[in-house]
Design a protein around this motif. Structure first.
Motif, PDB file in Angstrom:
ATOM      1  N   VAL A  86      -3.267  16.124 -45.708  1.00  0.00           N
ATOM      2  CA  VAL A  86      -2.296  16.950 -44.985  1.00  0.00           C
ATOM      3  C   VAL A  86      -2.848  17.239 -43.594  1.00  0.00           C
ATOM      4  O   VAL A  86      -3.964  17.750 -43.447  1.00  0.00           O
ATOM      5  CB  VAL A  86      -2.050  18.279 -45.735  1.00  0.00           C
ATOM      6  CG1 VAL A  86      -0.989  19.104 -45.017  1.00  0.00           C
ATOM      7  CG2 VAL A  86      -1.623  18.001 -47.171  1.00  0.00           C
ATOM      8  N   GLY A 130      -2.576  20.287 -36.667  1.00  0.00           N
ATOM      9  CA  GLY A 130      -2.755  19.914 -35.257  1.00  0.00           C
ATOM     10  C   GLY A 130      -3.906  18.941 -35.041  1.00  0.00           C
ATOM     11  O   GLY A 130      -4.156  18.537 -33.897  1.00  0.00           O
ATOM     12  N   GLY A 131      -4.629  18.607 -36.087  1.00  0.00           N
ATOM     13  CA  GLY A 131      -5.754  17.661 -35.959  1.00  0.00           C
ATOM     14  C   GLY A 131      -6.876  18.217 -35.091  1.00  0.00           C
ATOM     15  O   GLY A 131      -7.646  17.455 -34.500  1.00  0.00           O
ATOM     16  N   SER A 132      -6.990  19.559 -35.055  1.00  0.00           N
ATOM     17  CA  SER A 132      -7.936  20.154 -34.105  1.00  0.00           C
ATOM     18  C   SER A 132      -9.232  20.620 -34.757  1.00  0.00           C
ATOM     19  O   SER A 132     -10.060  21.241 -34.103  1.00  0.00           O
ATOM     20  CB  SER A 132      -7.267  21.330 -33.381  1.00  0.00           C
ATOM     21  OG  SER A 132      -6.964  22.351 -34.286  1.00  0.00           O
ATOM     22  N   ASN A 133      -9.383  20.320 -36.046  1.00  0.00           N
ATOM     23  CA  ASN A 133     -10.641  20.703 -36.695  1.00  0.00           C
ATOM     24  C   ASN A 133     -11.070  19.643 -37.703  1.00  0.00           C
ATOM     25  O   ASN A 133     -11.611  19.947 -38.746  1.00  0.00           O
ATOM     26  CB  ASN A 133     -10.471  22.070 -37.374  1.00  0.00           C
ATOM     27  CG  ASN A 133     -11.773  22.834 -37.485  1.00  0.00           C
ATOM     28  OD1 ASN A 133     -11.975  23.632 -38.375  1.00  0.00           O
ATOM     29  ND2 ASN A 133     -12.705  22.575 -36.574  1.00  0.00           N
ATOM     30  N   THR A 158      -2.309  24.425 -35.913  1.00  0.00           N
ATOM     31  CA  THR A 158      -1.037  24.907 -36.455  1.00  0.00           C
ATOM     32  C   THR A 158      -1.291  26.129 -37.342  1.00  0.00           C
ATOM     33  O   THR A 158      -2.427  26.407 -37.727  1.00  0.00           O
ATOM     34  CB  THR A 158      -0.377  23.823 -37.334  1.00  0.00           C
ATOM     35  OG1 THR A 158      -1.259  23.521 -38.423  1.00  0.00           O
ATOM     36  CG2 THR A 158      -0.044  22.569 -36.550  1.00  0.00           C
ATOM     37  N   SER A 198      -4.614  26.798 -39.673  1.00  0.00           N
ATOM     38  CA  SER A 198      -5.333  28.023 -39.302  1.00  0.00           C
ATOM     39  C   SER A 198      -5.460  28.981 -40.476  1.00  0.00           C
ATOM     40  O   SER A 198      -6.480  29.643 -40.634  1.00  0.00           O
ATOM     41  CB  SER A 198      -4.623  28.717 -38.138  1.00  0.00           C
ATOM     42  OG  SER A 198      -4.564  27.834 -37.041  1.00  0.00           O
ATOM     43  N   GLY A 253     -10.423  32.166 -36.561  1.00  0.00           N
ATOM     44  CA  GLY A 253     -10.636  33.451 -35.928  1.00  0.00           C
ATOM     45  C   GLY A 253     -11.552  33.416 -34.722  1.00  0.00           C
ATOM     46  O   GLY A 253     -12.041  32.353 -34.330  1.00  0.00           O
ATOM     47  N   ILE A 290       0.247  23.999 -47.420  1.00  0.00           N
ATOM     48  CA  ILE A 290       0.742  25.318 -47.014  1.00  0.00           C
ATOM     49  C   ILE A 290       2.049  25.050 -46.282  1.00  0.00           C
ATOM     50  O   ILE A 290       2.083  24.251 -45.330  1.00  0.00           O
ATOM     51  CB  ILE A 290      -0.273  26.033 -46.103  1.00  0.00           C
ATOM     52  CG1 ILE A 290      -1.557  26.335 -46.888  1.00  0.00           C
ATOM     53  CG2 ILE A 290       0.325  27.316 -45.516  1.00  0.00           C
ATOM     54  CD1 ILE A 290      -2.702  26.852 -46.051  1.00  0.00           C
TER      55      ILE A 290
HETATM   56  C1  LIG Z   1     -10.623  23.673 -27.947  1.00  0.00           C
HETATM   57  C2  LIG Z   1     -10.638  24.218 -29.353  1.00  0.00           C
HETATM   58  C3  LIG Z   1     -10.906  25.553 -29.577  1.00  0.00           C
HETATM   59  C4  LIG Z   1     -10.956  26.058 -30.880  1.00  0.00           C
HETATM   60  N1  LIG Z   1     -11.226  27.376 -31.056  1.00  0.00           N
HETATM   61  C5  LIG Z   1     -11.267  27.884 -32.313  1.00  0.00           C
HETATM   62  C6  LIG Z   1     -11.538  29.277 -32.527  1.00  0.00           C
HETATM   63  O1  LIG Z   1     -11.734  30.056 -31.601  1.00  0.00           O
HETATM   64  N2  LIG Z   1     -11.574  29.725 -33.801  1.00  0.00           N
HETATM   65  C7  LIG Z   1     -11.342  28.908 -34.881  1.00  0.00           C
HETATM   66  O2  LIG Z   1     -11.369  29.382 -36.022  1.00  0.00           O
HETATM   67  N3  LIG Z   1     -11.083  27.593 -34.707  1.00  0.00           N
HETATM   68  C8  LIG Z   1     -11.029  27.057 -33.468  1.00  0.00           C
HETATM   69  N4  LIG Z   1     -10.777  25.730 -33.277  1.00  0.00           N
HETATM   70  C9  LIG Z   1     -10.641  24.853 -34.450  1.00  0.00           C
HETATM   71  C10 LIG Z   1      -9.187  24.605 -34.922  1.00  0.00           C
HETATM   72  O3  LIG Z   1      -8.299  24.562 -33.860  1.00  0.00           O
HETATM   73  C11 LIG Z   1      -8.729  25.621 -35.908  1.00  0.00           C
HETATM   74  O4  LIG Z   1      -9.585  25.665 -37.003  1.00  0.00           O
HETATM   75  C12 LIG Z   1      -7.285  25.356 -36.386  1.00  0.00           C
HETATM   76  O5  LIG Z   1      -6.902  26.454 -37.119  1.00  0.00           O
HETATM   77  C13 LIG Z   1      -7.112  24.105 -37.218  1.00  0.00           C
HETATM   78  O6  LIG Z   1      -5.731  23.920 -37.424  1.00  0.00           O
HETATM   79  P1  LIG Z   1      -5.062  22.477 -37.420  1.00  0.00           P
HETATM   80  O7  LIG Z   1      -3.620  22.649 -37.700  1.00  0.00           O
HETATM   81  O8  LIG Z   1      -5.411  21.720 -36.205  1.00  0.00           O
HETATM   82  O9  LIG Z   1      -5.769  21.817 -38.688  1.00  0.00           O
HETATM   83  P2  LIG Z   1      -6.201  20.293 -38.839  1.00  0.00           P
HETATM   84  O10 LIG Z   1      -7.359  20.013 -37.965  1.00  0.00           O
HETATM   85  O11 LIG Z   1      -5.022  19.397 -38.754  1.00  0.00           O
HETATM   86  O12 LIG Z   1      -6.704  20.333 -40.351  1.00  0.00           O
HETATM   87  C14 LIG Z   1      -7.828  21.087 -40.713  1.00  0.00           C
HETATM   88  C15 LIG Z   1      -7.831  21.178 -42.247  1.00  0.00           C
HETATM   89  O13 LIG Z   1      -6.683  21.930 -42.659  1.00  0.00           O
HETATM   90  C16 LIG Z   1      -5.863  21.163 -43.525  1.00  0.00           C
HETATM   91  N5  LIG Z   1      -4.455  21.487 -43.222  1.00  0.00           N
HETATM   92  C17 LIG Z   1      -3.813  21.426 -42.016  1.00  0.00           C
HETATM   93  N6  LIG Z   1      -2.530  21.843 -42.147  1.00  0.00           N
HETATM   94  C18 LIG Z   1      -2.370  22.164 -43.463  1.00  0.00           C
HETATM   95  C19 LIG Z   1      -1.258  22.633 -44.245  1.00  0.00           C
HETATM   96  N7  LIG Z   1      -0.053  22.890 -43.713  1.00  0.00           N
HETATM   97  N8  LIG Z   1      -1.447  22.802 -45.572  1.00  0.00           N
HETATM   98  C20 LIG Z   1      -2.657  22.557 -46.147  1.00  0.00           C
HETATM   99  N9  LIG Z   1      -3.732  22.115 -45.471  1.00  0.00           N
HETATM  100  C21 LIG Z   1      -3.583  21.918 -44.143  1.00  0.00           C
HETATM  101  C22 LIG Z   1      -6.219  19.705 -43.260  1.00  0.00           C
HETATM  102  O14 LIG Z   1      -5.976  18.915 -44.407  1.00  0.00           O
HETATM  103  C23 LIG Z   1      -7.712  19.805 -42.921  1.00  0.00           C
HETATM  104  O15 LIG Z   1      -8.470  19.819 -44.093  1.00  0.00           O
HETATM  105  C24 LIG Z   1     -10.713  25.201 -31.982  1.00  0.00           C
HETATM  106  C25 LIG Z   1     -10.433  23.846 -31.750  1.00  0.00           C
HETATM  107  C26 LIG Z   1     -10.396  23.357 -30.450  1.00  0.00           C
HETATM  108  C27 LIG Z   1     -10.101  21.897 -30.235  1.00  0.00           C
END
Ligand SMILES: Cc1cc2nc3c(=O)[nH]c(=O)nc-3n(C[C@H](O)[C@H](O)[C@H](O)COP(=O)(O)OP(=O)(O)OC[C@H]3O[C@@H](n4cnc5c(N)ncnc54)[C@H](O)[C@@H]3O)c2cc1C
Length: 322
Positions: free
Chosen positions: A52, A55-58, A122, A126, A132, A184
Motif C-alpha cells: 500500500v 505519498g512515497g515519502s518514507n 498522506t 502518517s 510527528g 487505512i
Molecule cells: C522532506 C521530508 C520531511 C519529512 N518530515 C517528517 C517529519 O517531520 N516527521 C515525520 O514523522 N515524518 C517526516 N517525513 C517522513 C514521511 O513524510 C512521513 O512519515 C509520512 O507520514 C509518510 O506518509 P506517506 O503517505 O508518504 O507514506 P509512504 O511513504 O507512502 O508509506 C510509508 C508506509 O506507510 C504505509 N502506508 C501508506 N499509506 C497507507 C495506507 N493508506 N494504509 C496503510 N498503510 C499505508 C506504506 O505501506 C509504508 O509501509 C518527512 C519526509 C520528507 C521527504
C-alpha cells in the motif's frame, strides 16, 4: 491478472520522494471502496503480494522492484462537522496529502495538523507511522481510524473496522497498523476554530524552519533513523553530560542526526547518495542514486554509530524488497 484499473510494469521511482525504486509488476490507484474490494479479491485469488502506497515519502524500494500489486490510496473524501462541544470532526480520506489538507482546513479556519506542514506524506501513511515533530504527533488529533485488514478480508465478509484512538496503539513512530497487512481508508481528526491568518502564520513559520534545517532542494525520504532512547546507552559511558538529550512526548531521546554528525559523517557519500550536510539524519539523492547506494549508506551509518556509541539505530524509513 486482468482488470481494467490495474496497470503493468510501472516504474516506482516516480512515486517516491527519494526518486529511487524499481518496477511494480502491477500498479493501481484507488479512490473508492468498490474498486478496493475488487482488487483485494483479485490479489487473494491470484495469491499476489500487496504493497500500500501513500505519498512515497518514507520508503526505500529495492531497485529490483516489487513483484506484486502496489495500491496507491487516492481516497480524498472530506467531511467536516461541527460538534456540540465547539470542536470540529474532520473525516478525511487516507489519500489526502498533508499540505493540501492543512491548506483546506486553514481556509475553513480550522486548526488541526498545521504543525506537520511541509511533510510530503498522506494522511494514511502518517497515521500508520504516527508522524510527528517532537512536540506534536498526528495521534494528538486522531479520533478514529477506519481500516481494512486484508488478511481477514474476503468478498463475503468485507469490513471497514473503526478503531478509536486508544485502540490504535500509537507510540513514537508506531501504531498497531504497522503490525498488520492493512489499508487505512479514512481517519477522523479533531480540529478547533482558529483565525485563518494565525494558522497561515504557523504554517509559514513551520515551513521556514524546515527549509533552514532540512534538505528540501534534493530528493530524500525524511528522517532515516528514529531517535534513540537515552536508556539504551551504557550509563557508565554515556549520560546527559556528554550526549545531546531532547525530551519528546516525555521520553528522553538522543537525536539520530546528532549521533551521525558526531561520527563525522555529514557529507559522506556512496555513489549518488549522501548524508545531508544540512541534517545528518537525512540521506539525499544528489546524483542519480540507486536504492542500493542508499541502502549501503544506511548500513555504513549504522555500523559507525554502533562502533562509537554502542547503540543500534532503528530505521524510521520502511524498506521494501530488501
Ligand atoms: C522532506 C521530508 C520531511 C519529512 N518530515 C517528517 C517529519 O517531520 N516527521 C515525520 O514523522 N515524518 C517526516 N517525513 C517522513 C514521511 O513524510 C512521513 O512519515 C509520512 O507520514 C509518510 O506518509 P506517506 O503517505 O508518504 O507514506 P509512504 O511513504 O507512502 O508509506 C510509508 C508506509 O506507510 C504505509 N502506508 C501508506 N499509506 C497507507 C495506507 N493508506 N494504509 C496503510 N498503510 C499505508 C506504506 O505501506 C509504508 O509501509 C518527512 C519526509 C520528507 C521527504
Amino acid at each position: 491478472m486482468e482488470n481494467n484499473i490495474i496497470l503493468k510494469n510501472i516504474k516506482l521511482n516516480k512515486f517516491t520522494t527519494c526518486r529511487t525504486g524499481g518496477v511494480a509488476k502491477y500498479f493501481t490507484q484507488i479512490d473508492n471502496v468498490d474498486d478496493l474490494v475488487n482488487v483485494l479479491n483479485l490479489t487473494k485469488k491470484e495469491g499476489l503480494k500487496v504493497f500500500v502506497l501513500g505519498g512515497g515519502s518514507n520508503i526505500l524500494i529495492n531497485d529490483t522492484g516489487f513483484d506484486g500489486l502496489v495500491i496507491k490510496v487516492l481516497n480524498k473524501r472530506l467531511k467536516i462537522q461541527k460538534l456540540d462541544n465547539g470542536y470540529f470532526e474532520i473525516n478525511a480520506g487516507a489519500g489526502w496529502n498533508l499540505n493540501n489538507l492543512i491548506t483546506k482546513l486553514q481556509d475553513e479556519s480550522i486548526s488541526c495538523i498545521e504543525d506537520l506542514f511541509g511533510i510530503p506524506g498522506t494522511i494514511g501513511g502518517s497515521v500508520r507511522g504516527n508522524c510527528g515533530v517532537g512536540y506534536f504527533e498526528i495521534k494528538d488529533v486522531v479520533n478514529n481510524v477506519y481500516n481494512i485488514d486484508w488478511l481477514k478480508f474476503n468478498e463475503y465478509n468485507f469490513e471497514i473496522k473503526k478503531y478509536n484512538q486508544n485502540e490504535c496503539g500509537f507510540g513514537y513512530r508506531e501504531s498497531i497498523f504497522k503490525r498488520k497487512a492493512n489499508v487505512i481508508w479514512e481517519v477522523n481528526l479533531i480540529g478547533r476554530q482558529m483565525d485563518s491568518s494565525i494558522i497561515k502564520e504557523k504554517v509559514k513559520n513551520t515551513m521556514d524552519k524546515r527549509l533552514k534545517s532540512q534538505p528540501y532542494e534534493f530528493p530524500n525520504f525524511g528522517s532515516t533513523f528514529k531517535n534513540v532512547k537515552l536508556e539504551e546507552f551504557d550509563p557508565k559511558i554515556w549520560n546527559e553530560e556528554n550526549l545531546l538529550v531532547v525530551n519528546s512526548q516525555n521520553v528522553k531521546q538522543v537525536p539520530a542526526g546528532w549521533l551521525i554528525d558526531q561520527c563525522g559523517l555529514k557529507g559522506f557519500s556512496i555513489n549518488g547518495a549522501k548524508i545531508s550536510e544540512k541534517h545528518a539524519n537525512f540521506i539525499i539523492n544528489f546524483d542519480k542514486a540507486k536504492s542500493l547506494d542508499i541502502f549501503n549508506l544506511i548500513s555504513f551509518v549504522k555500523e559507525k554509530v554502533l562502533e562509537k556509541f554502542g547503540v543500534y539505530l532503528e530505521l524510521e524509513v520502511q524498506l521494501i524488497g530488501f
